[in-house]
Design a protein around this motif. Structure first.
Motif, PDB file in Angstrom:
ATOM      1  N   ASP A  38      60.678  35.045 -17.619  1.00  0.00           N
ATOM      2  CA  ASP A  38      61.625  35.628 -16.670  1.00  0.00           C
ATOM      3  C   ASP A  38      61.249  37.040 -16.256  1.00  0.00           C
ATOM      4  O   ASP A  38      61.607  37.480 -15.145  1.00  0.00           O
ATOM      5  N   HIS A  39      60.569  37.776 -17.109  1.00  0.00           N
ATOM      6  CA  HIS A  39      60.371  39.205 -16.853  1.00  0.00           C
ATOM      7  C   HIS A  39      58.903  39.623 -16.752  1.00  0.00           C
ATOM      8  O   HIS A  39      58.626  40.803 -16.465  1.00  0.00           O
ATOM      9  N   TYR A  40      57.973  38.704 -16.973  1.00  0.00           N
ATOM     10  CA  TYR A  40      56.552  39.071 -16.975  1.00  0.00           C
ATOM     11  C   TYR A  40      55.752  38.069 -16.153  1.00  0.00           C
ATOM     12  O   TYR A  40      56.138  36.914 -15.984  1.00  0.00           O
ATOM     13  N   LYS A  41      54.629  38.543 -15.647  1.00  0.00           N
ATOM     14  CA  LYS A  41      53.686  37.668 -14.974  1.00  0.00           C
ATOM     15  C   LYS A  41      52.370  37.675 -15.762  1.00  0.00           C
ATOM     16  O   LYS A  41      51.993  38.685 -16.370  1.00  0.00           O
ATOM     17  N   VAL A  42      51.695  36.564 -15.728  1.00  0.00           N
ATOM     18  CA  VAL A  42      50.439  36.432 -16.462  1.00  0.00           C
ATOM     19  C   VAL A  42      49.314  37.061 -15.653  1.00  0.00           C
ATOM     20  O   VAL A  42      49.083  36.684 -14.499  1.00  0.00           O
ATOM     21  N   VAL A  43      48.637  38.021 -16.229  1.00  0.00           N
ATOM     22  CA  VAL A  43      47.497  38.669 -15.575  1.00  0.00           C
ATOM     23  C   VAL A  43      46.238  37.840 -15.780  1.00  0.00           C
ATOM     24  O   VAL A  43      45.479  37.583 -14.839  1.00  0.00           O
TER      25      VAL A  43
END
Length: 505
Positions: free
Chosen positions: A483-488
């Motif tokens: 919900d709060h992070y995106k995968v780099v």
């Protein structure tokens, strides 16, 4: 095969000193033979330390490392809740690493030293029960057994248990020759050490008691069983509190062990000797002394110490708790070595025995090499993960290792061990640290989204083999990250994958 002429120790079942003839024979023995235990100990130590830093530690070794790094008060606090039965070893390792550091080789060095000490008692026992040729064979065989290298290169307590039981067996034989307080007291200390390093090892007291009864039956000297019982009671006094505490922790410690079946006995030997071929050769050689017309009593006594604990462990493991595991029974190894050495030493012509010894050692050569390869203990490559994180680390980065139901695999310890000192990751889902919890593991957040607390970047380490970077994380933790992070990016490292995730703007 001819019958043996090697059982040179006179029958001392009466508790008296050896006869004048026996003493004269000992006096004629080469003076150098008195120090056979020295070269055996040095050879065992040398073999056990060769390549000791090659294999990556496995999860139990990481548990030892984590415990040893704690302050003494913190370590004692943890032992009150978990792993009490390993407490004596952890305290020794704590002192050791504080002086010599915590590299793989140094973590394992105390075990190599313990195995070297065990080798000395193996030689002394073989000489006491049989003769010098048997003692020399036993020293060589013990030093070059794959199992001795395996556990001499492992940061766990099993080598110390082998040392304690090997010492206790030799000290028992000494005390039976002359049952004085000065001889029984060291035996009591060895009993205490064996129990403190691993409670299951106290199974050796049953064959020791059987030896005492056999000696008493021949001499009918009540002093032997009475003094033996008193020595055992003294030795058990410091162990009783540990056993009671360990019993309360047993559900967490060994609940994963299943009730053994008859097939488990067949499988035991390969693991006990760390080599299937060596196991077959050792058992075959160990059976030879039982066929002798001379020397049968010492062979029976050594056989009791070797076999009875295994049989008893199998029987009691049919109950609610199983203790039947090869490394728990490793303390029988010295007795098996003495028996096998006696069998080989009795073969005639003598060159046949020497050839048999050489063959046994050669059978284990491939296993010795395998024991020193990188992934032999565990294929979880914590070093590769640490390298990935270290290359792109920024101060303030968070860390989320897979724990939950998989916390027993200790992925957090596996990575943390290899991280360079400059990398200080925040364990974002640890609501209370393991040290603060007096436990091996931290208390994880019941509200993961709150524990993230605005951490900008997080390194997520989970199992590979899936496209999901949050594979096997507890569902609330996975949701908070999604919900709060995106995968780099996600990088595979053996059976692990490392994902760097950044907070959404």
């Amino acid at each position: 095969m001819t019958t043996s002429s090697t059982a040179v120790v006179p029958d001392t079942g009466s508790g008296r000193e050896p006869s004048a003839a026996g003493r004269a024979g000992a006096a004629r023995a080469p003076r150098a033979s008195r120090f056979d235990w020295v070269w055996a100990a040095l050879l065992t130590f040398a073999v056990a330390t060769i390549g000791s830093g090659n294999a990556q530690p496995w999860r139990d070794e990481f548990a030892s490392w984590n415990a040893a790094l704690r302050d003494t008060d913190d370590l004692l606090g943890m032992l009150g809740h978990v792993d009490a039965v390993s407490g004596a070893y952890y305290l020794i390792l704590h002192g050791w690493v504080s002086v010599f550091g915590d590299s793989e080789a140094m973590l394992r060095m105390p075990s190599a030293l313990a195995m070297a000490g065990a080798a000395a008692f193996v030689v002394l026992t073989a000489r006491h029960l049989f003769d010098r040729r048997t003692a020399v064979f036993a020293g060589l065989l013990f030093a070059l057994l794959p199992a001795v290298s395996k556990y001499g290169q492992e940061a766990r307590s099993y080598a110390f248990v082998v040392l304690a039981v090997a010492a206790a067996t030799w000290l028992l034989l000494q005390a039976l020759d002359r049952p004085t307080v000065a001889r029984w007291l060291p035996y009591s200390l060895a009993v205490a050490a064996a129990g403190l390093f691993h409670v299951v090892s106290l199974l050796f007291l049953l064959p020791h008691a059987m030896i005492v009864v056999l000696r008493w039956w021949r001499a009918r000297a009540w002093r032997l069983p009475v003094t033996f019982a008193a020595a055992v009671v003294v030795g058990l006094l410091p162990v009783i509190p540990l056993a009671l505490l360990g019993q309360r922790q047993v559900g967490r410690q060994i609940s994963w062990l299943k009730v053994p079946h008859l097939r488990g006995i067949a499988d035991l030997w390969t693991n006990l000797f760390a080599s299937p071929l060596v196991a077959l050769g050792m058992i075959a050689a160990a059976l030879l002394p039982l066929a002798w017309s001379r020397g049968r009593r010492p062979a029976v006594e050594a056989g009791l110490v070797a076999a009875v604990p295994i049989a008893v462990a199998f029987v009691i493991s049919q109950g609610s708790t199983s203790y039947f595991l090869d490394r728990y029974l490793l303390f029988t190894l010295p007795a098996w070595v003495v028996l096998a050495a006696a069998g080989l030493a009795a073969l005639r012509p003598r060159v046949v025995g020497a050839a048999g010894l050489a063959l046994l050692i050669l059978l284990g050569a491939a296993d010795q090499r395998q024991l020193r390869t990188k992934y032999v203990k565990d294929r979880t490559d914590g070093r590769a993960v640490a390298d990935i994180i270290g290359k792109d680390y920024r101060p303030g980065d968070g860390f989320v290792p897979v724990r939950g139901a998989d916390r027993v695999y200790m992925i957090d310890f596996t990575v943390e061990y290899y991280l360079p000192p400059r990398v200080r990751l925040k364990d974002v889902f640890a609501q209370r640290s393991a040290i603060a919890s007096d436990d091996l593991f931290p208390v994880e957040c019941d509200r993961p989204v709150v524990c993230l607390d605005g951490t900008r970047r997080v390194w997520v380490v989970t199992w590979s083999g899936t496209a999901n970077p949050y594979h096997k994380l507890p569902e609330p933790q996975e949701k908070a990250l999604k919900d709060h992070y995106k995968v780099v990016r996600t990088t595979k490292a053996g059976n692990l994958q490392v994902s760097l995730v950044e907070r959404n703007r």
